[in-house]
Design a protein around this motif. Structure first.
Motif, PDB file in Angstrom:
ATOM      1  N   UNK A  49       0.800  -1.262  -0.184  1.00 29.83           N
ATOM      2  CA  UNK A  49       0.043  -0.003  -0.028  1.00 29.83           C
ATOM      3  C   UNK A  49       0.987   1.188  -0.058  1.00 29.83           C
ATOM      4  N   UNK A  50       1.797   1.196   0.657  1.00 32.89           N
ATOM      5  CA  UNK A  50       2.737   2.353   0.890  1.00 32.89           C
ATOM      6  C   UNK A  50       3.420   2.875  -0.444  1.00 32.89           C
ATOM      7  N   UNK A  51       3.821   1.634  -1.261  1.00 28.99           N
ATOM      8  CA  UNK A  51       4.391   1.746  -2.477  1.00 28.99           C
ATOM      9  C   UNK A  51       3.313   2.588  -3.499  1.00 28.99           C
ATOM     10  N   UNK A  52       1.956   1.765  -3.557  1.00 28.33           N
ATOM     11  CA  UNK A  52       0.917   2.486  -4.476  1.00 28.33           C
ATOM     12  C   UNK A  52       0.675   3.803  -4.158  1.00 28.33           C
ATOM     13  N   UNK A  58      -1.965   9.476  -3.910  1.00 25.08           N
ATOM     14  CA  UNK A  58      -3.511   9.624  -3.133  1.00 25.08           C
ATOM     15  C   UNK A  58      -3.396   8.387  -1.990  1.00 25.08           C
ATOM     16  N   UNK A  59      -4.415   8.520  -1.008  1.00 22.31           N
ATOM     17  CA  UNK A  59      -4.562   7.706  -0.105  1.00 22.31           C
ATOM     18  C   UNK A  59      -5.491   6.743  -0.594  1.00 22.31           C
ATOM     19  N   UNK A 105      -6.581  -2.314  -7.302  1.00 19.76           N
ATOM     20  CA  UNK A 105      -6.658  -0.890  -6.963  1.00 19.76           C
ATOM     21  C   UNK A 105      -5.703  -0.071  -8.276  1.00 19.76           C
ATOM     22  N   UNK A 106      -6.358   0.560  -9.188  1.00 22.94           N
ATOM     23  CA  UNK A 106      -5.612   1.411 -10.071  1.00 22.94           C
ATOM     24  C   UNK A 106      -6.364   2.697 -10.212  1.00 22.94           C
ATOM     25  N   UNK A 149     -13.130   8.556  -5.639  1.00 22.19           N
ATOM     26  CA  UNK A 149     -12.131   9.522  -5.540  1.00 22.19           C
ATOM     27  C   UNK A 149     -11.032   9.671  -6.428  1.00 22.19           C
ATOM     28  N   UNK A 150     -11.419   9.013  -7.774  1.00 23.04           N
ATOM     29  CA  UNK A 150     -10.255   9.116  -8.767  1.00 23.04           C
ATOM     30  C   UNK A 150      -9.560   7.719  -9.140  1.00 23.04           C
ATOM     31  N   UNK A 151      -9.930   6.713  -8.019  1.00 22.29           N
ATOM     32  CA  UNK A 151      -9.352   5.586  -7.886  1.00 22.29           C
ATOM     33  C   UNK A 151     -10.169   4.478  -8.103  1.00 22.29           C
TER      34      UNK A 151
END
Length: 178
Positions: A49-52, A58-59, A105-106, A149-151
């Motif tokens: 998650x940190x890398x993404x 974005x969160x 998630x993208x 939110x754009x994800x």
């Protein structure tokens, strides 16, 4: 553009999950799911998650609720290349050797790209009004896609596990995203 989107959707549906049912592994009488996945780029979910989040800027919100399915392993993987970048969270059952639940998630695709995708089974609304698109186009997984939110979040639940959860259950999982 249509070919790229269909290729991306196909990749998301099939994925590149290691096959722990491999006959060569079974014939040796052993397998270590952690080792198998870790050797294929998976890490702890928090690390992926940190890398993404660093890449997307974005969160990323993940649900706090899970399907009522038994999992023995929860692993994450972030990958980025010229075609796409995605975070994959995989929940699997070591005893069956199968992925039971997966979240990809993208960056969100546009509405035009989504219109070119395979047939939508149904559209559902979450309690906060987010549109959930349900695809039943894969023999192994049911897929639920939302844009928040754009994800873009794609939730994959295997057919065996999907029989244990209702559409209302899926909505509750999506509503629990923080």
């Amino acid at each position: 553009m249509k070919k790229k989107y269909l290729l991306l959707l196909f990749f998301l549906l099939i994925g590149n999950v290691p096959n722990v049912n491999s006959e060569s592994i079974k014939s040796e009488g052993w397998y270590d799911v952690n080792k198998l996945y870790l050797n294929n780029g998976f890490t702890e979910i928090s690390e992926a998650m940190k890398k993404a989040e660093n890449f997307f800027g974005e969160n990323i919100e993940l649900p706090t609720r899970l399907p009522p399915i038994i999992f023995t392993h929860m692993l994450g993987k972030f990958e980025s290349n010229k075609e796409f970048s995605r975070l994959e969270i995989t929940y699997l059952d070591e005893n069956s050797g199968n992925v039971r639940y997966k979240i990809s998630v993208l960056k969100a695709s546009t509405e035009k790209e989504r219109e070119k995708s395979p047939v939508v089974t149904e559209k559902i609304k979450s309690s906060d009004g987010i549109e959930i698109i349900h695809y039943k186009n894969n023999k192994n997984f049911d897929t639920f896609i939302i844009n928040k939110k754009g994800i873009e979040y794609a939730f994959f639940i295997d057919k065996i596990s999907f029989n244990k959860i209702t559409i209302e259950g899926i909505v509750k999982i999506i509503d629990s995203m923080e």
